[in-house]
Design an enzyme around this catalytic site. Structure first.
Site, PDB file in Angstrom:
ATOM      1  CG  HIS A  51      -2.055  -0.928   1.148  1.00 38.64           C
ATOM      2  ND1 HIS A  51      -3.118  -0.901   2.016  1.00 38.64           N
ATOM      3  CD2 HIS A  51      -2.307  -1.935   0.274  1.00 38.64           C
ATOM      4  CE1 HIS A  51      -3.990  -1.850   1.688  1.00 38.64           C
ATOM      5  NE2 HIS A  51      -3.521  -2.503   0.645  1.00 38.64           N
ATOM      6  CD  GLU A  53      -2.078   4.852   2.918  1.00 36.88           C
ATOM      7  OE1 GLU A  53      -1.794   3.959   2.090  1.00 36.88           O
ATOM      8  OE2 GLU A  53      -3.248   5.131   3.236  1.00 36.88           O
ATOM      9  CB  CYS A  78      -6.606   0.239   4.546  1.00 35.94           C
ATOM     10  SG  CYS A  78      -4.961  -0.395   4.877  1.00 35.94           S
ATOM     11  CB  CYS A  89      -2.379   2.307   5.750  1.00 41.00           C
ATOM     12  SG  CYS A  89      -1.644   1.425   4.351  1.00 41.00           S
TER      13      CYS A  89
HETATM   14 ZN   LIG Z   1      -3.510   0.524   3.360  1.00 41.81          ZN
END
Ligand SMILES: [Zn+2]
Length: 146
Positions: A51, A53, A78, A89
């Site tokens: 992801h 981040e 998320c 994240c």
């Molecule tokens: Zn995430």
């Protein structure tokens, strides 16, 4: 305004993401308290599941600077994650001690119901939303159907 400059940069990173029909395309930038960029990342930039981040945080070498940092993300971080359930994240941002998060777009209920913003606020993190960037953040996801 610096928030706008950094979010524009995050949007640029979101547009670099390899498209995926099962995940959002997101850009993220970490900036320290002096306004110096520490790292940037985007969805799937270093591996097919990473992801934005998460990727940006992994690139920060001096972790002590995260204590004054702002995380700019084009999408709400998320709170549930199929690929790495223990590395959401929101959880990574909280664990990193980042005090401020700026987002452009709340996550639509497409894959999971996201509670990222609520988790960050509950952890004492300041969350700023820049709705004027939501359309651009969403445009990076034209491969998805809402
Ligand atoms: Zn995430």
């Amino acid at each position: 305004m610096d928030d706008h400059r950094w979010m524009s940069h995050a949007i640029e990173l979101a547009n670099r993401c390899p498209a995926s029909t099962s995940a959002f395309s997101v850009g993220a930038v970490v900036v320290d308290g002096d306004g110096v960029e520490l790292a940037g990342g985007w969805s799937r930039d270093t591996d097919p599941r990473v992801h934005a981040e998460e990727s940006a945080l992994a690139r920060v070498t001096d972790r002590s600077r995260l204590r004054t940092a702002t995380m700019y993300s084009t999408l709400e971080p998320c709170s549930k994650r199929a690929s790495r359930p223990n590395a959401t994240c929101a959880g990574l941002i909280i664990a990193a001690g980042i005090p401020r998060v700026v987002i452009a777009w709340r996550e639509p209920d497409l894959f999971v119901t996201c509670e990222g913003v609520a988790l960050l606020i509950a952890a004492g993190i300041e969350v700023v939303e820049l709705p004027e960037f939501a359309a651009a953040a969403r445009a990076a996801n034209s491969h998805l159907t809402f």
